[in-house]
Design a protein around this motif. Structure first.
Motif, short mmCIF file in Angstrom:
data_model
loop_
_atom_site.label_atom_id
_atom_site.label_comp_id
_atom_site.label_asym_id
_atom_site.label_seq_id
_atom_site.Cartn_x
_atom_site.Cartn_y
_atom_site.Cartn_z
N ILE A 40 0.89 -1.06 -0.01
CA ILE A 40 -0.22 0.05 0.19
C ILE A 40 0.87 1.33 -0.05
O ILE A 40 1.87 1.30 0.97
CB ILE A 40 -0.73 -0.01 1.18
N PRO A 41 0.75 1.94 -0.93
CA PRO A 41 1.47 3.57 -0.92
C PRO A 41 0.86 4.24 0.28
O PRO A 41 -0.18 4.14 0.83
CB PRO A 41 0.98 4.31 -2.29
N TYR A 42 2.04 5.19 0.70
CA TYR A 42 1.57 5.98 1.69
C TYR A 42 2.36 7.28 1.93
O TYR A 42 3.43 7.27 0.97
CB TYR A 42 1.66 5.22 3.24
N GLY A 43 2.06 8.29 2.90
CA GLY A 43 2.82 9.27 2.94
C GLY A 43 2.52 9.90 4.03
O GLY A 43 1.34 9.89 4.65
N PHE A 44 3.50 10.54 4.78
CA PHE A 44 3.19 11.44 6.16
C PHE A 44 4.39 12.15 6.39
O PHE A 44 5.26 12.33 5.82
CB PHE A 44 3.15 10.51 7.10
N LYS A 56 7.38 9.38 1.81
CA LYS A 56 6.25 8.89 1.02
C LYS A 56 6.55 7.38 0.56
O LYS A 56 7.84 7.08 0.39
CB LYS A 56 5.92 9.80 0.03
N SER A 57 5.80 6.72 0.07
CA SER A 57 5.89 5.33 -0.60
C SER A 57 5.27 5.17 -1.62
O SER A 57 3.99 5.34 -1.42
CB SER A 57 5.95 4.29 0.43
N LEU A 78 10.88 4.02 -1.12
CA LEU A 78 10.18 5.02 -0.15
C LEU A 78 11.13 5.92 -0.23
O LEU A 78 12.31 5.59 -0.76
CB LEU A 78 9.83 4.74 1.10
N TRP A 79 10.83 7.18 -0.10
CA TRP A 79 11.75 8.53 -0.06
C TRP A 79 11.37 9.32 0.96
O TRP A 79 10.17 9.32 1.46
CB TRP A 79 11.37 9.43 -1.30
N GLY A 80 12.18 10.03 1.73
CA GLY A 80 12.14 10.59 2.86
C GLY A 80 13.00 11.53 3.12
O GLY A 80 14.19 11.60 2.55
N SER A 81 12.95 12.43 4.26
CA SER A 81 13.95 13.51 4.71
C SER A 81 13.52 13.81 6.05
O SER A 81 12.27 13.69 6.56
CB SER A 81 13.75 14.78 3.87
N THR A 94 20.13 17.66 8.07
CA THR A 94 19.15 16.89 7.26
C THR A 94 19.57 15.71 6.46
O THR A 94 20.69 15.70 6.07
CB THR A 94 18.73 18.11 5.89
N VAL A 95 18.81 14.82 6.65
CA VAL A 95 18.96 13.37 6.11
C VAL A 95 17.97 13.27 5.20
O VAL A 95 16.77 13.18 5.28
CB VAL A 95 19.12 12.28 7.23
N ASP A 96 18.35 13.19 3.84
CA ASP A 96 17.53 12.63 2.66
C ASP A 96 17.63 11.29 2.43
O ASP A 96 18.88 10.82 2.63
CB ASP A 96 17.84 13.59 1.43
N TYR A 97 16.85 10.48 2.51
CA TYR A 97 17.18 9.03 2.16
C TYR A 97 15.94 8.34 0.99
O TYR A 97 15.11 8.88 0.85
CB TYR A 97 17.01 8.31 3.38
N THR A 98 16.41 7.37 0.69
CA THR A 98 15.68 6.27 0.02
C THR A 98 15.94 4.83 0.26
O THR A 98 17.15 4.49 1.01
CB THR A 98 15.87 6.40 -1.78
N ALA A 99 15.02 3.97 0.12
CA ALA A 99 15.17 2.44 0.49
C ALA A 99 14.25 1.80 -0.45
O ALA A 99 13.16 2.20 -0.82
CB ALA A 99 14.56 2.51 1.90
N ASN A 100 14.77 0.75 -0.94
CA ASN A 100 14.16 -0.29 -1.67
C ASN A 100 14.82 -1.57 -1.40
O ASN A 100 15.75 -1.80 -1.05
CB ASN A 100 13.93 0.21 -3.16
N HIS A 101 14.05 -2.57 -1.95
CA HIS A 101 14.72 -4.11 -1.73
C HIS A 101 16.09 -4.43 -2.58
O HIS A 101 16.77 -4.73 -2.22
CB HIS A 101 13.78 -4.96 -2.55
#
Length: 115
Positions: A31-35, A53-54, A59-62, A74-81
């Motif tokens: 399920i996509p999400y964002g917060f 958000k995903s 997912l991508w975030g900061s 500031t930490v900008d990040y991405t994550a995936n398998h």
């Protein structure tokens, strides 16, 4: 009895180790999400926040935090398998340290002066 417990523990460990169990998965797939949130308490000096958000697969975030030395981290990040968690850390602002300190604390010798 012990062998049954061992088999159950091994099955549970294997189920949790499976990368397909990563994140919420339902009949229709992930399920996509964002917060986002932010906290700024001037009285305590607390100032931080996060946005994420995903699309259900990546997912991508900061997130940001005000450091005690006056800078903002500031930490900008991405994550995936495929690539895992990848972060880029940056700082803004100048380090600030107090230049003037208060008077030295002096304690009386041999208990003198306080009765």
């Amino acid at each position: 009895m012990i062998s049954q417990a061992t088999v159950i523990l091994v099955l549970l460990a294997a189920a949790h180790a499976n990368p397909d169990n990563y994140g919420p998965v339902y009949a229709s797939g992930p399920i996509p999400y964002g917060f986002n949130y932010a906290v700024n308490d001037a009285y305590k000096g607390t100032n931080f926040g996060q946005t994420e958000k995903s699309d259900g697969n990546s997912l991508w975030g900061s997130y940001t935090v005000a450091l005690p030395d006056g800078r903002k981290q500031t930490v900008d990040y991405t994550a995936n398998h495929g690539r895992g968690f990848v972060a880029k850390v940056s700082y803004s602002g100048k380090t600030q340290h107090p230049r003037v300190s208060g008077p030295a604390v002096v304690f009386p010798q041999n208990g003198g002066g306080y009765h």
